[in-house]
Design an enzyme around this catalytic site. Structure first.
Site, mmCIF file in Angstrom:
data_model
loop_
_atom_site.group_PDB
_atom_site.id
_atom_site.type_symbol
_atom_site.label_atom_id
_atom_site.label_comp_id
_atom_site.label_asym_id
_atom_site.label_seq_id
_atom_site.Cartn_x
_atom_site.Cartn_y
_atom_site.Cartn_z
ATOM 1 N N GLU A 64 -2.554 -2.648 9.862
ATOM 2 C CA GLU A 64 -2.962 -2.499 11.252
ATOM 3 C C GLU A 64 -4.258 -3.291 11.426
ATOM 4 O O GLU A 64 -5.202 -3.099 10.654
ATOM 5 C CB GLU A 64 -3.193 -1.031 11.606
ATOM 6 C CG GLU A 64 -3.570 -0.824 13.069
ATOM 7 C CD GLU A 64 -3.809 0.634 13.427
ATOM 8 O OE1 GLU A 64 -4.164 0.889 14.591
ATOM 9 O OE2 GLU A 64 -3.663 1.495 12.537
ATOM 10 N N ARG A 299 -2.033 5.522 -4.317
ATOM 11 C CA ARG A 299 -3.067 4.643 -3.803
ATOM 12 C C ARG A 299 -4.143 4.431 -4.864
ATOM 13 O O ARG A 299 -4.236 5.176 -5.832
ATOM 14 C CB ARG A 299 -3.690 5.235 -2.532
ATOM 15 C CG ARG A 299 -4.399 6.553 -2.756
ATOM 16 C CD ARG A 299 -5.060 7.029 -1.466
ATOM 17 N NE ARG A 299 -6.110 6.107 -1.057
ATOM 18 C CZ ARG A 299 -6.675 6.122 0.147
ATOM 19 N NH1 ARG A 299 -6.256 6.989 1.060
ATOM 20 N NH2 ARG A 299 -7.635 5.277 0.442
ATOM 21 N N LYS A 309 -11.940 3.689 5.947
ATOM 22 C CA LYS A 309 -12.402 2.754 6.968
ATOM 23 C C LYS A 309 -13.509 3.373 7.808
ATOM 24 O O LYS A 309 -14.477 2.701 8.184
ATOM 25 C CB LYS A 309 -11.237 2.336 7.873
ATOM 26 C CG LYS A 309 -10.284 1.335 7.253
ATOM 27 C CD LYS A 309 -9.230 0.917 8.263
ATOM 28 C CE LYS A 309 -8.259 -0.096 7.659
ATOM 29 N NZ LYS A 309 -7.211 -0.487 8.633
#
Length: 610
Positions: A64, A299, A309
């Site tokens: 994204e 992850r 983020k």
């Protein structure tokens, strides 16, 4: 027609993992062998008119564009592009731009740059444009209407609070919405009202009709469209409704004929909805079978960094770091500016492997991969980071007043036999710069560098210690000069004739150590930024900890140093090993011909292991 990647010849030697096993099994079974590919993404009819897909598999990297990529994304890039390369496939770069409020072309450009820098191209050719989820908005709306017409979706006008309360929890089933029993015609009309801007933001959502009693809460009639009046960076104000990520993502995969949709474990609970949606849209004839399958891997959890983020943005916005490309951040632009190489990140991704179980990877592993890639490629150079002047008091008498003796050293001392090795040139004279800690008036036990004459056990004066100036002469320390405050301003020594490195008889005088130096006459002043880890805690934000409390106050020190003259005209982003100190890179932003700026990447060995 896009051309698939050529399988890597070394693929058979790569360590196996569960993703490779899945892909190899699908290839053996011919799971996707019957697919057709029309040369671009599209629905079932579009691909039916195409030819047999030349790509054996199709993977994708779908960020994204709402921020800068970090080291965890680098792992995902290497996995998805690497698998496509190794199995004769194609990896798609796709921007999941379905959330207009947080997206920007700045992030699009940075992502494209990061993928290229890591050494990959996408969508079947080096000059292909990335795919954009927003290009599929028309099909997504069409798919939503098809679900309504088949009785698989409805418009819900409960308040967000009521919807949340009626969803239930892990111990209590959900409650059907009072709008769940609307007719197909009513739902189509209200959904078109949503699209036409007749309803306020938040007044209604389109929900999939699945099972409000499902033990998987993600299947309790998840929202698939919401009203959001926001200008999109590509489509402008064309749309006031936008698909939810969990609805858009499977459709994007299907339109692009992705075979293996690889994501991290937090999406594991969403896989049943992914499969449900694919089945419904294949039943309707909108999408071609076989549909993509989703697979999850763990992850990246890397010690001494954070990858959230939101928290990275906080560090930037509060001025804790200089920007998204601060060399202390784990962003790809930060790692690149710090001096990490694409090869080191690809090696790191391969070395840590792919699993389904969460674990922490020590930051030292990443640094070790960097050292491996630079050991035989980074040119050596001498630099003095904490300089004090060394005066060779007998130089004029022995060598001649003002004499400068040429010296040289190989740029790559461990190059392969027969390789052409460049040579560094510099000069030694009466005055040179040395490291301040290369001299001690009262040396500790085992100290082998410069120290002055001192009394022996019998009271007789012992001579000062002898060391070799690397690539130059053996010298003998005679003392030092100090200022009024007692600070050492100069180290004094004498040069021993006929001991120049590489000359006959140079080894007849024994030296206890070799130290690095830079000539005062030809040394260059440089700004050196000594970076260290940003946090002192190995898991700075684990368990709800205040990550700001773990900031390392010594994560950046800036010093004025002297470097050898071979570094006078090096470009930005050039890597070097400063002998004894570690690996450094010329800063890709601030370094220029008239301003030498070096960033420390890492030391020659792991000093944090202690």
């Amino acid at each position: 027609m896009t051309k698939p990647a050529t399988p890597a010849t070394e693929q058979d030697h790569k360590p196996s993992n569960f993703l490779r096993q899945i892909i190899e099994n699908d290839l053996v079974q011919g799971t996707y062998a019957s697919r057709r590919w029309a040369g671009s993404p599209g629905d079932a009819a579009h691909h039916a008119a195409g030819e047999p897909d030349p790509a054996k598999i199709r993977t994708r990297f779908p960020p994204e564009p709402n921020g800068y990529l970090h080291v965890g994304h680098a792992k995902s890039i290497c996995i998805n592009f690497g698998l496509a390369r190794d199995y004769g496939g194609v990896c798609h770069l796709r921007f999941d731009d379905t959330n207009p409020e947080k997206e920007d072309t700045e992030y699009v450009d940075s992502i494209i740059d990061a993928v290229k820098w890591l050494g990959f191209d996408w969508n079947g050719s080096a000059d292909a444009a990335p795919y954009q989820a927003s290009d599929y908005f028309d099909f997504m709306y069409r798919a939503a209407e098809a679900l309504i017409e088949a009785g698989h979706a409805y418009v819900d006008e409960q308040t967000p609070e009521d919807m949340r309360a009626n969803r239930g929890d892990f111990g209590k089933p959900g409650v059907d919405s009072p709008f769940r029993s609307r007719t197909v015609a009513e739902n189509l009309a209200r959904f078109r009202d949503m699209k036409g801007g007749k309803l306020d933001d938040g007044a209604a959502v389109l929900r999939a009709k699945i099972d409000m009693a499902s033990p998987n809460i993600n299947l309790r009639d998840p929202a698939i469209y919401r009203i959001r009046r926001a200008t999109h960076h590509r489509t402008g104000d064309t749309w006031c409704i936008y698909p939810m990520y969990t609805f858009a993502h499977p459709i994007e995969d299907a339109l692009e004929h992705i075979t293996h949709s690889i994501c991290t474990l937090e999406f594991e609970d969403q896989r049943p909805f992914y499969d449900w949606l694919m089945a419904r849209l294949c039943e309707s004839g909108l999408l071609a079978a076989p549909s993509p399958k989703q697979y999850e891997f763990s992850r990246l959890n890397l010690t001494y960094v954070i990858t959230s983020k939101r928290k990275l943005a906080q560090l930037v916005n509060e001025g804790k770091v200089s920007g998204w490309d601060d060399p202390r951040l784990p962003t790809i632009v930060g790692l690149r500016r710090r001096g990490y190489t694409p090869e080191s990140l690809r090696l790191f991704a391969e070395r840590i492997g792919v699993t389904k179980s969460d674990s922490w990877i020590d930051y030292a592993t990443l640094e070790g991969c960097l050292r491996e890639t630079l050991e035989n490629t980074a040119h050596r150079a001498m630099a003095v980071l904490d300089p004090v002047k060394l005066v060779l008091t007998n130089w004029d008498d022995v060598m001649g007043a003002g004499h400068l003796e040429p010296c040289s050293q190989p740029a790559l001392p461990h190059a392969d036999e027969g390789a052409e090795v460049p040579t560094r040139h510099f000069k030694i004279g009466k005055e040179v710069w040395i490291e301040r800690d290369d001299f001690s008036e009262e040396p500790p036990k085992g100290y082998k560098r410069l120290y002055p004459p001192r009394p022996g056990a019998d009271g007789q004066m012992l001579p000062g210690n002898k060391v070799r100036l690397k690539g130059g002469y053996v010298i003998e320390c005679t003392g030092c000069s100090k200022d009024e405050a007692g600070n050492i301003t100069e180290v004094l020594a004498t040069v021993i004739p006929d001991t120049k490195s590489g000359t006959p008889g140079s080894a007849t005088v024994k030296a206890s150590a070799a130290i690095t130096w830079v000539g005062v006459h030809d040394g260059l002043q440089a700004e050196v930024r000594l970076y260290d880890r940003l946090f002192t805690d190995a898991q700075p934000d684990a368990g709800g900890k205040d990550f700001l409390a773990a900031l390392n106050p010594d994560s950046l020190k800036v010093v004025t140093a002297y470097v050898e003259p071979s570094l006078a005209h090096v470009p930005a982003s050039a890597h070097f090993q400063f002998e004894r100190h570690g690996y450094f890179v010329t800063d890709r932003v601030d370094h220029a011909g008239d301003r030498l700026v070096f960033n420390k990447i890492t030391g020659l060995k792991d000093t944090w292991a202690k």
